[in-house]
Motif scaffolding. Structure first.
Motif, PDB file in Angstrom:
ATOM      1  N   ASP A  30      -6.300   9.398   4.745  1.00  0.00           N
ATOM      2  CA  ASP A  30      -6.628   9.968   3.423  1.00  0.00           C
ATOM      3  C   ASP A  30      -6.964   8.868   2.419  1.00  0.00           C
ATOM      4  N   TYR A  31      -6.172   7.788   2.452  1.00  0.00           N
ATOM      5  CA  TYR A  31      -6.405   6.670   1.517  1.00  0.00           C
ATOM      6  C   TYR A  31      -7.764   6.021   1.800  1.00  0.00           C
ATOM      7  N   ALA A  32      -8.077   5.823   3.099  1.00  0.00           N
ATOM      8  CA  ALA A  32      -9.346   5.198   3.466  1.00  0.00           C
ATOM      9  C   ALA A  32     -10.536   6.059   3.040  1.00  0.00           C
TER      10      ALA A  32
ATOM     11  N   ARG B 220     -10.596   8.118   0.510  1.00  0.00           N
ATOM     12  CA  ARG B 220     -10.712   8.075  -0.950  1.00  0.00           C
ATOM     13  C   ARG B 220     -11.233   6.727  -1.451  1.00  0.00           C
ATOM     14  N   ASN B 221     -11.103   5.709  -0.586  1.00  0.00           N
ATOM     15  CA  ASN B 221     -11.512   4.360  -0.975  1.00  0.00           C
ATOM     16  C   ASN B 221     -12.427   3.749   0.090  1.00  0.00           C
TER      17      ASN B 221
ATOM     18  N   GLN C 133      -5.521  -5.695   4.504  1.00  0.00           N
ATOM     19  CA  GLN C 133      -4.664  -4.527   4.295  1.00  0.00           C
ATOM     20  C   GLN C 133      -4.106  -3.951   5.606  1.00  0.00           C
TER      21      GLN C 133
ATOM     22  N   GLU D 189      -1.594   9.465   5.932  1.00  0.00           N
ATOM     23  CA  GLU D 189      -1.771   8.864   4.611  1.00  0.00           C
ATOM     24  C   GLU D 189      -2.802   7.731   4.649  1.00  0.00           C
ATOM     25  N   LEU D 190      -2.833   6.984   5.752  1.00  0.00           N
ATOM     26  CA  LEU D 190      -3.830   5.919   5.877  1.00  0.00           C
ATOM     27  C   LEU D 190      -5.244   6.499   5.902  1.00  0.00           C
TER      28      LEU D 190
ATOM     29  N   LEU E 174     -10.924  -1.080   2.360  1.00  0.00           N
ATOM     30  CA  LEU E 174      -9.861  -1.534   3.257  1.00  0.00           C
ATOM     31  C   LEU E 174     -10.464  -2.403   4.361  1.00  0.00           C
TER      32      LEU E 174
ATOM     33  N   LEU F 191       0.836  -1.201   0.000  1.00  0.00           N
ATOM     34  CA  LEU F 191       0.000   0.000   0.000  1.00  0.00           C
ATOM     35  C   LEU F 191       0.871   1.251   0.000  1.00  0.00           C
ATOM     36  N   PRO F 192       0.436   2.330  -0.673  1.00  0.00           N
ATOM     37  CA  PRO F 192       1.210   3.583  -0.691  1.00  0.00           C
ATOM     38  C   PRO F 192       0.975   4.403   0.582  1.00  0.00           C
ATOM     39  N   ILE F 193       1.253   3.763   1.735  1.00  0.00           N
ATOM     40  CA  ILE F 193       0.959   4.377   3.034  1.00  0.00           C
ATOM     41  C   ILE F 193       2.182   4.230   3.932  1.00  0.00           C
TER      42      ILE F 193
END
Length: 371
Positions: A192-194, A196-197, A248, A189-190, A201, A182-184
């Motif tokens: 923000d990623y969560a 966006r998605n 993840q 960052e986690l 996760l 993962l790009p985290i």
């Protein structure tokens, strides 16, 4: 003459006063029998009545019990019950690391005993029912003294009423890991990623109602992210699946996850603690990114039965705290992902009360019901 001494050292034990009162009553009754005998016949041999002989035996037994209780503590081996199976588990291993050093301080053997069953409740109940003299102690975790109250309908003891807190010795340090693909690299960052998605996760825990399950649900609610909980029966398979990318995110104790992190297959991004760990001072906590985040409590600690003498509690607390702060033990704790605590009985009792509040809110959030 000795009654004030007994009552000062054992304020909750009624036996010293009972012994003195029984002795006074016995003397009065014996004197009446002697007076009656001499008034009747001074030539025969004085034989006490059967009732007086029985009273005498009972009084001797009571006085002996009182004198044994009054002996300086400790005067015999101290037994420590671990209510979980023996082996290389964190709880059992920690108790056995402490035992030799505690034995040196007490000047008596410390005997370890594993009494597992019913998620730790069998061994805990046995200690709750033992004599409150300091010779039988419990070494346990929140699973028997906090979690059980919320998840079981049949707890055979009251964790706050039936035990004497002595000290919490260590806190197992836990962390949040992500699969390295993962790009985290950090908590921000986690999140923000969560966001966006949403719903894409999943996070693994060691089971429904576990500290890690509730820690993950608290994060989901407080950070406002949509992540899915996947419960496992234990941590090993959960860590394996996180390393493989099937899951993840993983919440786990440091002791079990460090080998996976060293392999490069999972990445440690934050601690699930209220403060940074002395063994990893550069690793931030979740609370530094999510203000107000609190996870359910985690500690290993000593208890005795309720109504232990205050001086015995103080002696045990002092010797345990002394042992766990020895440099060699602290180094082993740090290496095993454990933060040394060593608080007072009063601080430990408050820690437990605070734990009930935090765990209760988390259980309500998840909607768990006792079974």
């Amino acid at each position: 003459h000795v009654l004030p001494l007994f009552e000062r050292h054992y304020p909750d034990d009624p036996r010293p006063r009972q012994a003195v009162e029984a002795a006074r009553a016995f003397v009065v009754r014996a004197q009446l029998e002697v007076d009656a005998f001499y008034a009747r016949d001074q030539r025969g041999f004085l034989e006490p009545s059967h009732e007086l002989a029985a009273e005498s035996a009972a009084l001797i037994k009571l006085l002996n019990e009182t004198l044994v209780q009054a002996q300086a503590f400790p005067s015999k081996p101290v037994h420590v019950v671990v209510p979980f199976p023996g082996g290389p588990s964190g709880v059992d291993l920690t108790a056995r690391l402490i035992a030799p050093k505690l034995s040196e301080s007490l000047g008596q053997p410390v005997v370890m005993e594993n009494r597992s069953g019913a998620n730790g409740m069998i061994g805990s109940d046995a200690v709750a029912r033992s004599a409150p003299d300091g010779y039988t102690l419990l070494f346990t975790t929140p699973s028997t003294h906090i979690t059980a109250v919320f998840l079981s309908r049949s707890v055979p003891y009251d964790p706050q009423r039936d035990f004497t807190p002595i000290t919490a010795v260590v806190e197992p340090v836990s962390a949040l890991y992500v699969n390295s693909a993962l790009p985290i690299t950090n908590m921000r960052e986690l999140l923000d990623y969560a966001k966006r998605n949403p719903g894409k996760l999943s996070y693994a825990s060691s089971g429904i109602g576990s500290v890690f399950h509730l820690a993950g649900e608290s994060l989901r609610q407080q950070a406002g992210i949509d992540i899915l909980h996947v419960p496992y029966k234990g941590t090993q398979q959960a860590l394996t699946d996180t390393a493989a990318g099937t899951i993840q995110i993983m919440l786990s104790a440091l002791s079990g996850a460090v080998p996976f992190a060293r392999s490069g297959k999972v990445r440690l991004i934050a601690l699930i603690e209220g403060k940074r760990f002395s063994g990893m001072p550069d690793v931030p906590t979740i609370g530094e990114t999510v203000p107000g985040y609190e996870r359910p409590p985690s500690w290993f600690g000593y208890f005795g039965p309720a109504k232990m003498p205050k001086d015995v509690v103080a002696r045990l607390n002092g010797d345990i705290v002394k042992a766990i702060n020895l440099p060699e033990l602290k180094a082993k704790f740090t290496e095993g992902g454990l933060e040394t605590i060593g608080n007072t009985p009063e601080q430990f009792a408050e820690q437990i009360r605070r734990g009930f509040d935090i765990y209760g809110r988390a259980v309500k959030l998840v909607g768990l019901k006792p079974e």
